[in-house]
Design an enzyme around this catalytic site. Sequence first.
Site, PDB file in Angstrom:
ATOM      1  N   HIS A 123      -2.718  -0.999  -3.327  1.00 61.44           N
ATOM      2  CA  HIS A 123      -3.861  -0.120  -3.103  1.00 61.44           C
ATOM      3  C   HIS A 123      -3.717   1.134  -3.970  1.00 61.44           C
ATOM      4  O   HIS A 123      -2.796   1.926  -3.785  1.00 61.44           O
ATOM      5  CB  HIS A 123      -3.946   0.294  -1.633  1.00 61.44           C
ATOM      6  CG  HIS A 123      -4.246  -0.840  -0.711  1.00 61.44           C
ATOM      7  ND1 HIS A 123      -3.923  -0.829   0.629  1.00 61.44           N
ATOM      8  CD2 HIS A 123      -4.832  -2.048  -0.932  1.00 61.44           C
ATOM      9  CE1 HIS A 123      -4.305  -1.950   1.193  1.00 61.44           C
ATOM     10  NE2 HIS A 123      -4.862  -2.707   0.263  1.00 61.44           N
TER      11      HIS A 123
ATOM     12  N   ASP B 128      -4.340  -4.639   6.126  1.00 57.65           N
ATOM     13  CA  ASP B 128      -4.804  -5.458   5.007  1.00 57.65           C
ATOM     14  C   ASP B 128      -3.699  -6.408   4.552  1.00 57.65           C
ATOM     15  O   ASP B 128      -2.560  -5.993   4.324  1.00 57.65           O
ATOM     16  CB  ASP B 128      -5.231  -4.565   3.838  1.00 57.65           C
ATOM     17  CG  ASP B 128      -5.894  -5.350   2.715  1.00 57.65           C
ATOM     18  OD1 ASP B 128      -6.574  -6.345   3.027  1.00 57.65           O
ATOM     19  OD2 ASP B 128      -5.738  -4.957   1.543  1.00 57.65           O
TER      20      ASP B 128
ATOM     21  N   SER C 204       0.846  -1.189   0.000  1.00 52.73           N
ATOM     22  CA  SER C 204       0.000   0.000   0.000  1.00 52.73           C
ATOM     23  C   SER C 204       0.883   1.241   0.000  1.00 52.73           C
ATOM     24  O   SER C 204       1.659   1.431  -0.926  1.00 52.73           O
ATOM     25  CB  SER C 204      -0.954  -0.027   1.209  1.00 52.73           C
ATOM     26  OG  SER C 204      -1.847   1.067   1.177  1.00 52.73           O
ATOM     27  N   THR C 205       0.818   2.063   1.038  1.00 54.86           N
ATOM     28  CA  THR C 205       1.565   3.319   1.081  1.00 54.86           C
ATOM     29  C   THR C 205       3.059   3.081   0.905  1.00 54.86           C
ATOM     30  O   THR C 205       3.658   2.308   1.638  1.00 54.86           O
ATOM     31  CB  THR C 205       1.319   4.036   2.421  1.00 54.86           C
ATOM     32  OG1 THR C 205      -0.076   4.064   2.685  1.00 54.86           O
ATOM     33  CG2 THR C 205       1.864   5.447   2.381  1.00 54.86           C
TER      34      THR C 205
ATOM     35  N   MET D 265       0.039   1.266   5.232  1.00 52.76           N
ATOM     36  CA  MET D 265      -0.645   1.519   6.496  1.00 52.76           C
ATOM     37  C   MET D 265      -1.786   0.526   6.669  1.00 52.76           C
ATOM     38  O   MET D 265      -2.273  -0.076   5.713  1.00 52.76           O
ATOM     39  CB  MET D 265      -1.173   2.949   6.546  1.00 52.76           C
ATOM     40  CG  MET D 265      -2.282   3.282   5.564  1.00 52.76           C
ATOM     41  SD  MET D 265      -2.862   4.981   5.767  1.00 52.76           S
ATOM     42  CE  MET D 265      -4.065   5.090   4.445  1.00 52.76           C
TER      43      MET D 265
END
Length: 425
Positions: free
Chosen positions: A271, A367, A245-246, A364
């Site tokens: 994401h 997930d 993600s991030t 973050m």
Amino acid sequence: MNAPIRVLVVDDSAVVRQVMSEILSAAPGIEVVGTASDPLFAMAKMRRDWPDVITLDVEMPRMDGISFLRQLMAERPTPVIVCSTLTSRGAETTMQALAAGAVSIIAKPTLGLKGFLTDSAQELVAAVRAAARANLRALRAGAGVGGGGPGVGGRAGSGAEIGSATGPGGAGVAAAPGVGVAAARGAAGAGPAGSGARGGSNGAPGGALARPAAATAIVPAAAAAPARAEAMAETTDRIIALGTSTGGTQALEAVLRGLPRTVPGIVVVQHMPEKFTAMFAQRLDQVCALEVLEARDGQRVLPGRVLIAPGGRHMTVRRSGAQYLVEVRDGPPVNRHRPSVDVLFRSVARCAGRNALGVIMTGMGDDGARGLREMFDAGAQTIAQDEASSVVFGMPKEAIRLGAAARILALQAIGPAIEQYTRAS
């Protein structure tokens, strides 16, 4: 009491500046220290009062956001959240921003902007809080930015020292929790890395592993991962599943661009909003030896091919004889995300078992943590990125806490670990 996260909003739209300022100012622990209609006005304000986090529109007059971001990351790295329109042009520009070192994306529609921002208040606040905790040293390394120098607007700055006071120990200085530490699966009774602290003879977390209801709606509980002894005796084909993600766009590029075309097929959830994943896949395809594509429903997972889940859709893997295929489907968000890493990992645990490698990387939230644990329980090899090289140590941290990671590796060690897995197969 922690100091508030100090945010500067840079956008040429007065509506965006107003609405974003109202949303962020209403959130506990966040202070909007100013707004600016373009980077030149922003620089003037930053000379007087440097923010912890910047939200940045990338399409502005006088000086474009990309040029500003590159200058910022080269001279005084500061967490930046990019705001971009949901268009093909906006997606291309955003890919440049992420490559230049932006932490994350907020996608704006071209119509109904005020209502969209209000509806997305929770995501905006979460993005700012994650950005404030970002490891700037890892972000800077991922963006390929060189040494420090005089700060933007004349301030001196060093990537090793600049960061939000709200981050744990200051951004970019987090200690590594065991770079390259391995928990050998072959040892009798060996559990995943860090599992010893959780008790149990096999390192399993206490009690049953919780499964979010939404994940069950995508991959039903009846299709849970097979037992280790029974996992996929019918095929020896391997598959690699990556979730991030991030900070993941830079991390994925760092891992994938060094891999040869001989690696097993790779499936990825990053994401990212719809329209952006196609551009991201195209960019990776240009810089990697591997074939990188945005996944289409029914597409085969082949050696040397990387399939990236489309933004706004879940992606799962299924078996067809000895082959693996992806399914791209609608469904409710899982862990507030669509696509969800948990959904992908759970499906891989089900259909590939011990013939899979799962890797959870910077991001973050949590997930993918439960899904990686299911992969481990099905006999798969599993890796979590370490804290020191993660831009945001959220998803990997939760996976380690659940006992899902057999190995904890720095970003630069993940590619070689995948190659080692390839040779072993």
